[in-house]
Scaffold this motif. Structure first.
Motif, PDB file in Angstrom:
ATOM      1  N   LEU A   2      13.801   8.298 -76.764  1.00 43.18           N
ATOM      2  CA  LEU A   2      12.950   8.242 -78.254  1.00 43.18           C
ATOM      3  C   LEU A   2      13.016   9.659 -78.695  1.00 43.18           C
ATOM      4  N   ALA A   3      13.035  10.816 -77.972  1.00 43.66           N
ATOM      5  CA  ALA A   3      13.191  11.867 -78.458  1.00 43.66           C
ATOM      6  C   ALA A   3      14.557  12.167 -79.150  1.00 43.66           C
ATOM      7  N   ARG A  21      14.572   9.782 -82.394  1.00 40.24           N
ATOM      8  CA  ARG A  21      13.778  10.473 -83.749  1.00 40.24           C
ATOM      9  C   ARG A  21      14.465  11.785 -84.165  1.00 40.24           C
ATOM     10  N   ALA A  40      17.163  10.530 -86.533  1.00 43.58           N
ATOM     11  CA  ALA A  40      16.554  10.119 -87.604  1.00 43.58           C
ATOM     12  C   ALA A  40      16.113  11.390 -88.574  1.00 43.58           C
ATOM     13  N   SER A  41      15.228  12.323 -87.998  1.00 41.36           N
ATOM     14  CA  SER A  41      14.918  13.516 -88.745  1.00 41.36           C
ATOM     15  C   SER A  41      16.231  14.286 -89.146  1.00 41.36           C
ATOM     16  N   GLU A  55      17.456  12.079 -92.080  1.00 43.86           N
ATOM     17  CA  GLU A  55      16.807  12.295 -93.370  1.00 43.86           C
ATOM     18  C   GLU A  55      16.906  13.601 -94.072  1.00 43.86           C
TER      19      GLU A  55
END
Length: 364
Positions: free
Chosen positions: A80-81, A84, A87-88, A91
């Motif tokens: 998950l880390a 994410r 994803a960050s 973005e």
């Protein structure tokens, strides 16, 4: 999100097709032997062991021996880390791309090539707004409307603002009114041919982009005195000189200001030929020291290469070479040239005719 979408997302996050398939299946099964996992997924049995080792190395699963090789998904915190974090990063990258597209940095080189007209137009608006001496601009009617606030600011700064508006020959000719230009420009002319976007500001800055019918979209940004002078001649000969004036705030009587010595000489020549006294103030700089100067006196003589051919007001072609005049002041006489003066003592950036001799009319 269904299994197919999850598998596609895992592939986007860096897993191979087989790795994403195996991990997705293992999440559903909880724990399984290697052969069971191969049977339940589309991963070939010959590849399953390599796939499991790679997933374990990435921290997605752990393997253990129980008669045969088994696997189970690890605590997803690490996965998950990673997801994410990706994803960050994506973005942030998206925001950066948007920022760079909307407002690309303009290098401080003397010449920059940019890809989009929007960059040229935004730069042009900024330069016009800060203009102090002269603006020469070639635009469509719509572009003119967008630049009106910046042009008005330039005029209020004291700049001489010349605008060449262009329309396509198959368009209906616009109905120009004085109200379209008052308080915005010094003079406007209309050209009935497709024309590039051209802006020259204070003799050092140029913005250029091909006309709308061009196959290529790009722009040229210039921060250089000499290169801008080349664009100045293009503007004078192709975009200004031969086209009809549709507005001018210039009156018939002094004071009359010029940023271009050639325009000044064309108006002054008939007056000197008629023995008129022409008094002027010259703002500029000393061509030897670069120091700013302001001189006031009488224009007593003019010189240009085509003077012997002149009969009345000289044509622009007769003023293509050296053009200068002699200004007699209380402290002596000075030779005054225009943009690019080398042989003269003073390069004039602004010439203001303040008075014409008694009984002489002055027509600008």
């Amino acid at each position: 999100m269904d299994s197919t979408e999850l598998r596609d997302a895992l592939e986007d996050a860096g897993l191979s097709q087989y790795q994403a398939e195996a991990y997705n299946t293992l999440l559903t099964l909880g724990a399984a032997s290697a052969t069971e996992l191969a049977d339940a997924s589309t991963v070939p049995t010959a590849r399953i062991y390599d796939v499991l080792r790679d997933l374990e190395a990435k921290g997605y699963i752990e393997t253990y021996e129980q008669d045969s090789l088994h696997a189970r998904a690890c605590d997803p915190k690490t996965v998950l880390a990673d997801l994410r974090g990706r994803a960050s990063m994506l973005e942030t990258a998206a925001d950066e791309i948007e920022d760079r597209w909307e407002a690309p940095e303009v290098d401080r080189h003397m010449l920059s090539i940019v890809k989009r007209f929007e960059t040229v137009f935004q730069r042009a608006a900024s330069l016009v707004r800060d203009a102090e001496n002269e603006v020469q601009l070639s635009v469509t009617v719509d572009q003119y409307e967008e630049l009106k606030p910046a042009l008005r600011a330039a005029l209020e700064n004291g700049a001489i603002v010349k605008v060449s508006l262009h329309t396509d020959p198959d368009e209906d000719a616009p109905s120009f009114e004085d109200a379209d230009f008052e308080g915005v420009v010094t003079e406007a002319r209309h050209r009935t041919l497709p024309t590039p976007f051209v802006l020259l500001v204070d003799r050092t800055r140029t913005c250029f982009s091909p006309h709308a019918h061009s196959l290529n979209e790009y722009g040229v940004l210039v921060d250089d005195y000499t290169l801008t002078y080349v664009f100045h001649w293009y503007f004078q000969t192709c975009l200004w000189e031969v086209w009809d004036s549709v507005y001018s705030e210039r009156g018939d009587e002094p004071p009359l200001a010029y940023a271009d010595i050639r325009r000044c000489v064309r108006d002054v020549e008939p007056l000197l030929s008629a023995d008129a006294t022409v008094r002027a103030t010259v703002d500029g700089f000393d061509t030897t020291t670069g120091a700013s100067v302001e001189l006031t006196g009488d224009i007593v003589d003019i010189h240009y290469s085509g003077a012997s051919e002149a009969n009345g007001t000289p044509a622009l072609s007769q003023l293509a070479g050296q053009v200068c005049f002699t200004l007699a002041t209380a402290s002596g006489t000075y030779s005054v040239g225009g943009w690019g003066a080398v042989l003269e003592e003073v390069e004039a950036t602004r010439i203001t005719i303040t008075e014409v001799g008694e009984n002489e009319s002055f027509e600008a």
